[in-house]
Design a protein around this motif. Structure first.
Motif, PDB file in Angstrom:
ATOM      1  N   ALA A  13       0.829  -1.209   0.000  1.00  0.00           N
ATOM      2  CA  ALA A  13       0.000   0.000   0.000  1.00  0.00           C
ATOM      3  C   ALA A  13       0.860   1.255   0.000  1.00  0.00           C
ATOM      4  O   ALA A  13       0.563   2.233  -0.706  1.00  0.00           O
ATOM      5  CB  ALA A  13      -0.942  -0.009   1.207  1.00  0.00           C
ATOM      6  N   THR A 235      -4.938   5.248  -7.379  1.00  0.00           N
ATOM      7  CA  THR A 235      -5.001   4.116  -6.444  1.00  0.00           C
ATOM      8  C   THR A 235      -5.868   2.994  -6.986  1.00  0.00           C
ATOM      9  O   THR A 235      -5.512   1.812  -6.891  1.00  0.00           O
ATOM     10  CB  THR A 235      -5.531   4.582  -5.075  1.00  0.00           C
ATOM     11  OG1 THR A 235      -4.628   5.562  -4.540  1.00  0.00           O
ATOM     12  CG2 THR A 235      -5.651   3.419  -4.102  1.00  0.00           C
ATOM     13  N   THR A 239      -4.469  -0.721  -7.605  1.00  0.00           N
ATOM     14  CA  THR A 239      -4.985  -1.875  -6.861  1.00  0.00           C
ATOM     15  C   THR A 239      -5.642  -2.898  -7.783  1.00  0.00           C
ATOM     16  O   THR A 239      -5.628  -4.089  -7.488  1.00  0.00           O
ATOM     17  CB  THR A 239      -5.995  -1.434  -5.794  1.00  0.00           C
ATOM     18  OG1 THR A 239      -7.042  -0.667  -6.408  1.00  0.00           O
ATOM     19  CG2 THR A 239      -5.318  -0.612  -4.710  1.00  0.00           C
TER      20      THR A 239
END
Length: 408
Positions: A13, A235, A239
């Motif tokens: 992350a 993001t 992801t």
């Protein structure tokens, strides 16, 4: 989840944030300025000269300083052709959401096909009779391939990209669309095909993000609202799509994508020693700013994104002598994208672009609000890097990178 699993997830992350990119790039820049880089010397006295070069190119290209974002949509304007007007006419009957999905489909597939084409390839556009090379050629070729239904599995809906359509894409079909043959070779053709096939597989496996048909345009339904931050878009891309990049860069089996080892990069736990970039994902995010905006979504926080560490921006810094190789002969050999020299070159590029942007704004007499980094790049650093390369080496970058066509 074990403690090790938790630690690995936290590291991944972290490495998917632009804050980590900037922080780690800054460490390598500080190290190089202290004379401790085995690869590069930084000449800070050359930075104002580089800024002057960028400012001059910017004023020439955009005299009124009304500078659009650095985006794939600029390449769609190649040759001064208003292809956007043609697009608007074709999509006039679609409702706003369907139109947004179509724009996103086109943007995603075109950006993923945008890596170095090589000096020997060109695309001749039948409608204008003009030939285009490099990034503009790839953009125009992908534009027409999209409208010819090359990426769609539905003959009744050719203007889309879907998982089933990408699953059957092969070298021959992309070669035909991009006019590739023995006399018109395109660097990394097979790598591009495999990248798009992996994109299709990733979308098919995530219907909650990309819909049942597995379309990039599904992002409009999962990352939307009256406003959305640029980093939120990035993001989601990281992801959901990090697994499509062909690199053995993983932490605990989780793919890192455009993230490479460097022994001088600090970090906590398993993130130690990793230098993230996510260049194509950030290029895609920049290129999605307008499709989201045209669909009524305000994208905020643009300067959370970093400068793009590719060979035009990095070449600008080498060609203006802001960065200097410790051994000039290194410019005469080929490097791999994972080599420490290349990783460091890209990191120094990210860090120095932020400093260069501030100097360019001063020279142009504007602030960051009027000229965010996305516009400095467009004005800007990328064009100046290309012009210097044309002037010095007939367009070739200052370093030769062996690539599969998915990083450079």
């Amino acid at each position: 989840m074990t403690a090790a699993d938790t630690e690995a997830a936290a590291a991944v992350a972290t490495l998917r944030t632009t804050a980590a990119i900037r922080e780690r790039a800054a460490v390598l820049l500080q190290r190089a300025r202290a004379g401790r880089s085995p690869w590069f010397v930084v000449d800070d006295e050359a930075l104002p000269r580089a800024a002057a070069e960028v400012a001059a190119v910017t004023r020439e290209r955009y005299p009124d300083l009304r500078i659009p974002y650095h985006s794939r949509w600029r390449h769609f304007e190649a040759g001064g052709v208003d292809r956007k007007a043609e697009l608007d006419a074709r999509l006039a009957d679609l409702d706003p959401s369907a139109r947004a999905r179509t724009l996103i489909d086109l943007t995603v597939v075109s950006v993923l096909l945008d890596a170095g084409a090589g000096p020997g390839w060109q695309y001749r556009e039948a409608t204008t009779g003009r030939s285009f090379t490099r990034s503009e050629g790839l953009a125009v070729a992908s534009w027409h391939a999209f409208f010819d239904g090359v990426f769609s599995s539905d003959p009744d809906r050719p203007w889309q990209v879907d998982a089933a359509g990408l699953s059957t894409l092969d070298d021959d079909s992309l070669a035909r669309a991009f006019q590739v043959d023995a006399r018109n070779p395109l660097v990394g053709l097979d790598g591009r095909v495999q990248l798009l096939r992996r994109l299709g597989a990733a979308m098919a496996g995530q219907p909650a993000v990309f819909g049942q048909a597995g379309r990039p345009g599904g992002l409009f339904d999962t990352v939307t609202g009256p406003t959305v931050t640029a980093h939120t878009i990035l993001t989601r891309l990281l992801t959901s799509l990090s697994g499509i990049w062909l690199a053995d860069n993983v932490i605990d089996g989780q793919p890192l994508g455009d993230c490479w080892p460097h022994p001088a990069v600090p970090g906590d736990g398993p993130s130690w020693g990793w230098m993230p970039f996510h260049k194509l994902s950030q290029w895609l995010t920049y290129s999605l700013l307008e499709p989201f905006a045209w669909s009524g979504v305000q994208v905020t926080g643009l300067d959370a994104l970093t400068g793009l560490p590719e060979y035009r921006n990095g070449g600008l810094l080498l060609d203006t002598a802001v960065l200097q190789l410790r051994k000039p002969e290194w410019a005469r050999r080929a490097w791999s994208v994972g080599d420490e020299l290349v990783v460091e070159w890209r990191a120094l590029t990210v860090a120095l672009l932020d400093e260069l942007a501030a100097l360019v704004r001063v020279r142009l007499g504007v602030g960051a609000e009027q000229l965010p980094l996305a516009c400095v790049l467009e004005g800007g650093t990328w064009a100046a890097g290309r012009r210097l390369a044309e002037r010095l080496r007939a367009g070739s970058p200052p370093l030769t990178i062996s690539s599969d066509g998915t990083v450079f």
